[in-house]
Design an enzyme around this catalytic site. Structure first.
Site, PDB file in Angstrom:
ATOM      1  N   LYS A 106       0.796  -1.226   0.000  1.00 45.42           N
ATOM      2  CA  LYS A 106       0.000   0.000   0.000  1.00 45.42           C
ATOM      3  C   LYS A 106       0.835   1.285   0.000  1.00 45.42           C
ATOM      4  CE  LYS A 106      -4.263  -1.818   2.008  1.00 45.42           C
ATOM      5  NZ  LYS A 106      -5.319  -1.603   3.033  1.00 45.42           N
ATOM      6  N   ASP A 119     -10.131   3.036   2.435  1.00 48.16           N
ATOM      7  CA  ASP A 119     -10.227   2.296   3.699  1.00 48.16           C
ATOM      8  C   ASP A 119     -10.919   3.094   4.804  1.00 48.16           C
ATOM      9  OD1 ASP A 119      -9.097  -0.094   2.870  1.00 48.16           O
ATOM     10  OD2 ASP A 119      -7.059   0.530   3.365  1.00 48.16           O
TER      11      ASP A 119
END
Length: 275
Positions: free
Chosen positions: A66, A102
């Site tokens: 990420k 997220d």
């Protein structure tokens, strides 16, 4: 030409993203497919180049890529920049732009529990997930947020960045009855044993305990919280909502999240309750 999307990570076999997105493609009559691709850290640059060359219309990024993927993209949006992490990549012409869904995905899930915006929130952890959730909580109007972490320095740094309060782990455990919502964001939630990221001995009955982990669906943290009389929120909602935000970025279509939460919950062996 049929479009295709992917999720890259190491490991990747456990991911339910392909299962979820394939259903959404079918439900919305979108001619596309979704592939899980195992990418080792040393091969990340090559993988990005291959996704570009082979015409991927977009892809998800999961652990451990990420952050490492950021310099390999053509740009990132403000949310990904604040979080210093990317989980969704959108193709625009020949460019790949990264974003992060997220935090907003978690908050959408949290809001299904109908919490009050003046709730006192304790965020356990100071990693990438905690970073995204802390920014998203503030954007959603939750002002009273406290961050704790095993390594206090990291909690201090994140609290300063997000305008939050901070406590050592020991201080948080001693004052746990002062919080209305406790959010577990660490990798400890993935453990199959009874390890807990924070002791719940002093938690107040009726407190909302949330875990971002969705598999296992009943983490040790949530099991202990239930024993203490807490309301609980597992990670399925966050998983589905963050995926839905990305799906809309790719296709312009809002998928059916309520139905998908039910499907994923049952697939993981949990009992679905219509909230």
């Amino acid at each position: 030409m049929k479009k295709w999307y992917a999720v890259i990570g190491d490991p990747i076999a456990h991911s339910l993203s392909p299962f979820m997105h394939e259903i959404w493609f079918q439900e919305n009559d979108i001619e596309a497919s979704f592939l899980p691709i195992h990418v080792e850290p040393s091969k990340l640059k090559q993988a990005c180049e291959a996704l570009q060359l082979l015409g991927a219309s977009g892809f998800n990024v999961t652990l451990p890529h990420k952050q490492a993927i950021i310099p390999l993209l053509d740009g990132i949006d403000d949310t990904a920049a604040k979080m210093n992490a990317v989980n969704t990549v959108v193709r625009n012409g020949k460019s790949f732009k990264g974003s992060n869904t997220d935090g907003d995905g978690f908050v959408q899930s949290l809001l299904t529990a109908d919490p009050k915006l003046d709730s006192r929130v304790l965020l356990v952890g100071a990693g990438g997930a905690a970073r995204g959730i802390s920014f998203a909580l503030k954007r959603a109007g939750f002002e009273d947020v406290t961050i704790t972490n095993r390594t206090y320095r990291r909690a201090e740094e994140l609290a300063e960045e997000t305008g939050s309060k901070k406590l050592t782990k020991a201080e948080a455990e001693q004052n746990l009855d002062g919080f209305d919502i406790i959010i577990q964001t660490t990798s400890v939630g993935l453990a199959e044993d009874e390890a807990l990221p924070i002791s719940l001995e002093k938690v107040r009955k009726g407190t909302l305990a949330a875990d971002i982990v969705y598999n296992p669906i009943d983490t040790p943290f949530l099991k202990k919280a239930e024993e203490k009389g807490c309301k609980t929120l597992n990670g399925v909602g966050m998983f589905v909502y963050q995926g839905a935000i990305g799906f809309e970025k790719w296709t312009g279509v809002k998928p059916d999240t309520e139905k998908m939460i039910q499907v994923i919950t049952e697939k993981l062996g949990g009992n679905y309750v219509n909230r």
